[in-house]
Design an enzyme around this catalytic site. Sequence first.
Site, PDB file in Angstrom:
ATOM      1  N   CYS A 112       0.869  -1.187   0.000  1.00  0.00           N
ATOM      2  CA  CYS A 112       0.000   0.000   0.000  1.00  0.00           C
ATOM      3  C   CYS A 112       0.903   1.234   0.000  1.00  0.00           C
ATOM      4  CB  CYS A 112      -0.953   0.012   1.188  1.00  0.00           C
ATOM      5  SG  CYS A 112      -1.927  -1.505   1.350  1.00  0.00           S
TER       6      CYS A 112
ATOM      7  N   ALA B 264       1.788   3.823  -2.236  1.00  0.00           N
ATOM      8  CA  ALA B 264       1.610   5.175  -2.768  1.00  0.00           C
ATOM      9  C   ALA B 264       1.124   6.122  -1.668  1.00  0.00           C
ATOM     10  CB  ALA B 264       0.612   5.135  -3.926  1.00  0.00           C
ATOM     11  N   PRO B 265       1.541   7.408  -1.731  1.00  0.00           N
ATOM     12  CA  PRO B 265       2.266   8.082  -2.812  1.00  0.00           C
ATOM     13  C   PRO B 265       3.790   7.963  -2.764  1.00  0.00           C
ATOM     14  CG  PRO B 265       1.634   9.691  -1.181  1.00  0.00           C
ATOM     15  CD  PRO B 265       1.047   8.373  -0.722  1.00  0.00           C
ATOM     16  N   GLY B 266       4.335   7.214  -1.782  1.00  0.00           N
ATOM     17  CA  GLY B 266       5.736   6.857  -1.909  1.00  0.00           C
ATOM     18  C   GLY B 266       6.710   7.427  -0.908  1.00  0.00           C
TER      19      GLY B 266
ATOM     20  N   LYS C 264       7.391   6.467   2.157  1.00  0.00           N
ATOM     21  CA  LYS C 264       8.123   5.397   2.841  1.00  0.00           C
ATOM     22  C   LYS C 264       9.007   4.635   1.858  1.00  0.00           C
ATOM     23  CE  LYS C 264       4.492   5.103   6.319  1.00  0.00           C
ATOM     24  NZ  LYS C 264       3.713   6.223   5.748  1.00  0.00           N
TER      25      LYS C 264
ATOM     26  N   ASP D  68       1.021  -1.208  -4.866  1.00  0.00           N
ATOM     27  CA  ASP D  68      -0.219  -0.484  -4.610  1.00  0.00           C
ATOM     28  C   ASP D  68      -1.202  -0.831  -5.725  1.00  0.00           C
ATOM     29  OD1 ASP D  68      -0.890   2.160  -2.676  1.00  0.00           O
ATOM     30  OD2 ASP D  68      -2.182   1.951  -4.443  1.00  0.00           O
TER      31      ASP D  68
ATOM     32  N   CYS E 110      -2.377   5.551  10.132  1.00  0.00           N
ATOM     33  CA  CYS E 110      -2.459   6.935  10.610  1.00  0.00           C
ATOM     34  C   CYS E 110      -3.827   7.175  11.231  1.00  0.00           C
ATOM     35  CB  CYS E 110      -2.180   7.929   9.481  1.00  0.00           C
ATOM     36  SG  CYS E 110      -3.248   7.763   8.034  1.00  0.00           S
TER      37      CYS E 110
END
Length: 451
Positions: A263, A265-267, A269, A284, A378
């Site tokens: 999972c 995106a958006p990138g 990590k 993703d 989060c």
Amino acid sequence: MSSAPGAPRRPPARRPPPPPPPGLAARVLAVDGLEKVLRQGCALEEAAEGFDPALEPRDRALAFRIMATAVRRLGTLRLVLGKLLERGLPKSAPRLEPVLLVGATQLLFMEVPDHAAVGLSVDLARADRSTAGFAALANAVLRRLAREKEALLAGIDPLAADTPDWLRARWTAAYGAEVARAICAINAVEPPLDVTVKSDPERWAQALSGEVLPTGSVRILQAGPVRALPGFAEGEWWVQDAAAALPARLLGDVAGLRVADLCAAPGGKTAQLANAGARVTAVDRSGARIGRLKDNLARLKLAADVVVQDVLQFRPEPFDAVLLDAPCSATGTLRRHPDIALTKRPADVAALAELQGRLIAHAADLVRPGGLLVYSTCSLEPEEGEAQAQRLLAARPDFVRAPLAPGEIAGIDPFITPQGELRTLPSGWARGEPERSGLDGFFATRLRRLP
């Protein structure tokens, strides 16, 4: 000299229309964006993607700030406007509400001169056919608001008005009344901009007029358009909340390891892991979001294998480490994404928790014996965090916690739970003024698969 008899008369030259008042373009964008958020259920960022790229970056930035502040303080704004509209909003002009919200937001919560906030809002009303007949009403309402700000705000508890009851009740049950109130209070304040730098945070803090946080992220106040900041075009850093930068660091030294970012995106990590020397596979299901991830990696001059696939269908050879930042209710990011308060419901938490359970079980299968799994969300909701870790450990005796040790990662000791997991709260990190304080609410746990 008169024209000859019978000669056709020349029409008088048309005067060009006067230029729009300075700042009107930004307010038009804000009204359009608020309509999409309030009437169509768009996310703030989705609404902002429709902004005309030909407009000045400062106009686009101001429009987004007005929109975000209006949504963040929507409960208070509607209560105040309700006191001033004895007959309520006219049903024949639904666009009048976003016009009034744009004006009231500037009057109450932004450093905009009263005359400019009122005058530009009246111009907005006049410029639209559906609201032109209510321009005088807009003028009267906003002028009175400018005169009676303190009296109109008296008696309104913003912590109750601007946070859904169900969220306050949940946070009170999970963290206690005092902490829940502190979370609501910080969510009412515009957040700073955090970035993760490739190297030398002290240098980039100076270049960006920011400060280095205890964890190494750089926090910027008064950032302005992100793309115009030093180092962006050169790929020296990327936008990432200080809390969002922590889960990847729980994997420790990843240089040379095969790591899956699920999972992804958006990138953010993925970029962290690649920058640390890992051989990253980013997965993703969203092609559009993967496009953003690829663009970010290209700007940052970092490499990763990118896979567009549903994570639950992804079955490669096991990895040395797996990072799963699972889809969640995102209630820990309400300060940064206030539209979440409009779009999420209690049923969403239960549905997402069910999906997270399937994802973490599948992610566990992708870890080689002796390898690490980091699961994060989060969300502030325990069902999406602590409960998921407990459920996996109960179902998989081949996994154990690899608890965080005090001092292991600089700056995070206040966020380590008695179980050795990570739990940040938006009200954490009091750093003087509220604008400089806080971070996103995150949960992360580190689990090791037994050899």
